[in-house]
Design an enzyme around this catalytic site. Structure first.
Site, mmCIF file in Angstrom:
data_model
loop_
_atom_site.group_PDB
_atom_site.id
_atom_site.type_symbol
_atom_site.label_atom_id
_atom_site.label_comp_id
_atom_site.label_asym_id
_atom_site.label_seq_id
_atom_site.Cartn_x
_atom_site.Cartn_y
_atom_site.Cartn_z
ATOM 1 N N GLU A 199 5.523 10.132 8.292
ATOM 2 C CA GLU A 199 4.423 10.045 7.314
ATOM 3 C C GLU A 199 3.195 9.304 8.029
ATOM 4 O OE1 GLU A 199 6.610 9.443 3.045
ATOM 5 O OE2 GLU A 199 6.943 7.775 4.463
ATOM 6 N N ASP A 243 9.511 6.928 8.343
ATOM 7 C CA ASP A 243 8.919 6.467 7.175
ATOM 8 C C ASP A 243 7.747 5.547 7.114
ATOM 9 O OD1 ASP A 243 9.198 6.140 3.961
ATOM 10 O OD2 ASP A 243 9.304 3.878 4.634
#
Length: 808
Positions: A376, A346
């Site tokens: 990400e 994340d």
């Protein structure tokens, strides 16, 4: 904020040992905690978990027994306590020079009480389900072979139509043989039938905001808690989330049931990816780090304030040695103890690039060479970190990033009315073509460095996004939501029941509906592009979240997967299943390298709402000689001219059907593609040609330290550039390099990281000619000689003294 600012590193002791936390035996326990700035640290032993649940006699006084710890090397405090402490709980109590006293759970906790209040002492061997020692991860020959399916544990089984007994729990994945009234497989059998290779589980570590002792559907007992959450609010990084277990008050249960879930998925041929959140914690004072080493674990800006690149108030200083160590230790623990097959990071942009590089190298070399790693490549706000892991940083580094360029080209913006190729916008053909090629001329060196997707858990999901671009939210009756509630107040469940996201779909002809066609086109492009495809759970069932673009704390009536949609939209499910089977059956859609793509993929058209390309000359060793793929984003049919083919063209995908088998043919030099659809054709079938042969480089260093060492290779014809050593064998680090079958030699250089150091002078070459067998090369780092030594032989590895590989 100055993006080049680097926060001053605190002068503080560090520890390199691998024994922080609790070491349990039946005879004694050893406790170790890193707290270098504490004046003194004590271990506090408790009889209960601190949540009001006491042993049955109810007579236990639980004030805690305080035991002083001794300071040892590297700022570590430790104590050895005799006796079998299994079933007890503990905390650390740190006193600082200013007189402040903090009590905290063990940052390295592997078991906790309900709601993570105290660290539990357990025998992990008791948590292994039957056959756990025989559990094996499904084989992943190459990252390009992965097909990822993102899923929330509770969403999977919360709805009554799932027919799953353990609603919202890890154990729901262990239930098999369930079918709906029409005989369609449900639950884990559905996942296996669909054909995906990896389930990406949204956060399943212990997170803070769901009351583990609460009852789903009831108001939480405290304002701290919500009834539902995605889990991006970490509390204990090395412990499974208790709300997904059948008995959160028993520290063993969540661990055992998590392992049962992994074991069940593995037995169905599905690998497990964990969504991990090492960029921030839910809070500081009650978090796992701040009470024991104040301010060390968190990044600060130039003014000394907490940096907020995560958007939630803090970010972890991953560039600091003990933060980096913690993350690597945590990942190693999940991969080894729980047999996890991959990790999704994340807000990976907030993790420094050195940490990501070391994670990739060390986990694969020491734990599992087939681990799949991606994340990400962005942040949630400004950060002073100079070495962010953004798009392009991953080039040659062995991990992948989400391709938001491709996402935007296909659908437009994430939450609004903006359109893309599949949702009605012209001019996106070039960006789509770039995504189809694995972004190799954009921000990747190889197609497996990009994760291709249209939607994920956050933002509008695919069905709702398309309704928005069509201006159909009102007609569908989608409620107006804010923070999981109706904006004007009222009964959300009733509002959801009044809505009809599928009002325009004819149940007798589902595939003719425009919204359906656009959704199939969007994910059809993803499943036939180079790179790693990623699907959000329920897309194959036309899942709606009733227009909620940020459903992280919305109730089950918004988030739960409606399994009755499988029967209702079985044609859509079968289309997805057919595309996945096509991809898994034909390596042309799973090319491994940049040079392989440049040689094999040729665009035929890229304008006017049409993208067409050909995978030629048995691409990737495919059995089909030439494959043509056409995407038509126009409402009306288009005609596509086809390359010459002596036996005509066989159609395996059109607007009515998808799969690996031809269901109609054409002898014409052109073909009509229906509006809002795709088509896949091949000209003839032949014996698949050898895709490649393998060169194995076995690297031997006298110091046994392979951290940071890699190969730089060229002349492979498939993928040149950096090659990591992937596993250890007989004390050697081993790298596998694919080369074209006709390759006579490849060049290589041994280097440390990005050219910090080279092992040996000049370029080296490996003779690959004369055999179809794997070429195995032994390279020794012998500092007493002028050059490293290599034995080169076809077949088995040579251990004899032999000639150096050819140098140029």
């Amino acid at each position: 904020m100055n993006s080049n600012y680097i926060e001053a590193e605190p002068v503080i002791e560090t520890y390199e040992g691998n024994d922080l936390g609790l070491t349990y035996t039946a005879e004694f326990c050893v406790f170790k905690v890193w707290a270098p700035t504490a004046f003194t640290v004590s271990l506090v032993l408790y009889a209960t978990g601190g949540h009001g649940i006491t042993p049955q006699d109810g007579k236990v006084k639980d004030g805690g027994k305080i035991l002083g710890m001794q300071r040892s090397e590297g700022g570590v405090w430790e104590i050895r306590v005799p006796g079998n402490l299994k079933g007890k709980y503990y905390m650390y109590r740190a006193v600082f020079a200013d007189g402040s006293i903090n009590e905290a759970a063990d940052p390295y906790a592997t078991a906790v009480s309900a709601n993570g209040l105290r660290t539990a002492i357990v025998d992990l061997a008791e948590t292994d389900p039957e056959g756990w020692d025989r559990d094996a991860s499904p084989v992943l020959p190459h990252p390009a072979d992965a097909i990822i399916y993102e899923l929330h544990v509770r969403d999977f089984s919360a709805h009554q139509s799932s027919c799953l007994k353990h609603a919202g729990k890890f154990k729901a994945f262990t239930e098999t043989g369930l079918r709906d009234a029409a005989g369609h497989a449900l639950g884990i059998d559905h996942l296996a039938e669909l054909g995906i290779t990896h389930v990406h589980l949204m956060p399943v570590f212990d997170y803070q905001t769901v009351d583990e002792l609460g009852t789903p559907g009831e108001e939480p007992a405290s304002a701290v808690f919500t009834d539902y959450n995605w889990g991006y609010d970490p509390q204990h990084y090395n412990v499974p989330e208790g709300s997904y277990s059948t008995d959160p008050a028993n520290p063993l249960t969540r661990i055992r049931e998590f392992k049962e879930m992994v074991q069940a998925l593995h037995s169905h041929g599905i690998s497990v990816i964990m969504d991990v959140v090492y960029n921030h914690t839910y809070g500081l004072e009650k978090g796992p780090f701040q009470p024991l080493v104040p301010d060390y674990y968190y990044r600060h800006d130039q003014s000394g304030r907490l940096s907020n690149g995560s958007g939630v108030g803090n970010e972890l200083a991953t560039e600091r040695p003990m933060v980096r160590k913690y993350i690597k230790d945590s990942l190693s623990y999940w991969a080894s103890e729980y047999h996890i097959d991959g990790f999704r990071f994340d807000l990976m942009g907030l993790m420094d690039s050195v940490t990501m590089r070391e994670i990739t190298e060390e986990l694969r070399l020491e734990i599992n060479p087939d681990l799949l790693l991606y994340g990400e490549p962005w942040t949630g706000g400004d950060s002073p970190l100079a070495t962010k892991t953004l798009k392009g940083v991953q080039r040659g580094k062995g991990y992948a990033v989400f391709n938001d360029n491709f996402r935007a080209a296909l659908k437009g913006d994430s939450d609004g009315w903006g359109k893309g190729f599949a949702t009605g916008e012209y001019g996106k053909e070039g960006a789509v073509a770039s995504g189809v090629k694995g972004a190799i001329h954009e921000f990747t060196d190889a197609p497996v460095e990009t994760v291709n997707y249209v939607t994920a858990h956050d933002n509008l999901n695919l069905w709702d996004k398309i309704l928005a671009t069509q201006g159909l939210r009102g007609e569908a009756g989608l409620p107006d939501l804010e923070n999981g509630r109706l904006r004007g107040g009222g009964d959300l469940q009733a509002a959801v029941e009044r809505a009809n996201p599928y009002f325009a779909v004819d149940p007798e002809d589902v595939l003719e509906n425009e919204t359906v066609r656009r959704s199939l086109l969007a994910n059809g492009i993803i499943l036939t592009s180079q790179g790693i495809p990623f699907l959000h759970a329920g897309d194959e069932l036309l899942r709606s979240k009733y227009g909620d673009h940020n459903s992280y704390r919305s109730p089950d009536c918004i988030n739960a997967i409606r399994w009755e949609n499988k029967k209702r939209f079985i044609a859509v499910f079968n289309y997805y299943k057919g595309l996945i089977e096509l991809r898994r059956s034909h390596p042309a859609f799973r090319l491994h390298g940049r040079q392989e793509i440049e040689r094999s993929l040729e665009f035929l058209r890229c304008d006017g709402g049409v993208v067409a390309y050909m995978l030629k000359n048995h691409a990737g060793g495919d059995s089909w000689s030439n494959i043509v793929v056409v995407y038509n984003a126009n409402m009306e049919p288009v005609t596509q001219y086809l390359p010459e083919a002596s036996g005509g063209w066989n159609i395996v995908v059109d607007h009515t059907h998808a799969g690996p088998e031809a269901f109609r043919q054409t002898d014409s030099g052109s073909i009509e593609i229906a509006g809002l659809s795709m088509m896949v054709l091949y000209d003839k079938y032949g014996e698949p040609e050898p895709r490649s042969k393998v060169v194995e480089v076995h690297y031997e260093r006298p110091d046994g330290d392979y951290r940071g060492w890699n190969l730089w290779v060229w002349g492979t014809g498939i993928q040149d550039g950096q090659r990591d050593f992937q596993h250890m064998e007989d004390g050697h680090a081993v790298a596998r390099i694919e080369v074209l079958p006709e390759t006579s030699s490849i060049g290589y250089i041994l280097r440390l990281n990005d050219w910090e150091q080279k092992d040996g002078a000049g370029d080296r070459f490996i003779d690959c000619s004369g055999s179809e067998e794997p070429v195995k090369v032994r390279v020794s780092d012998r500092r007493q000689a002028d050059e490293g030594h290599a034995d080169v032989v076809h077949g088995e590895l040579s251990h004899s003294e032999g000639p150096l590989e050819r140098s140029g």
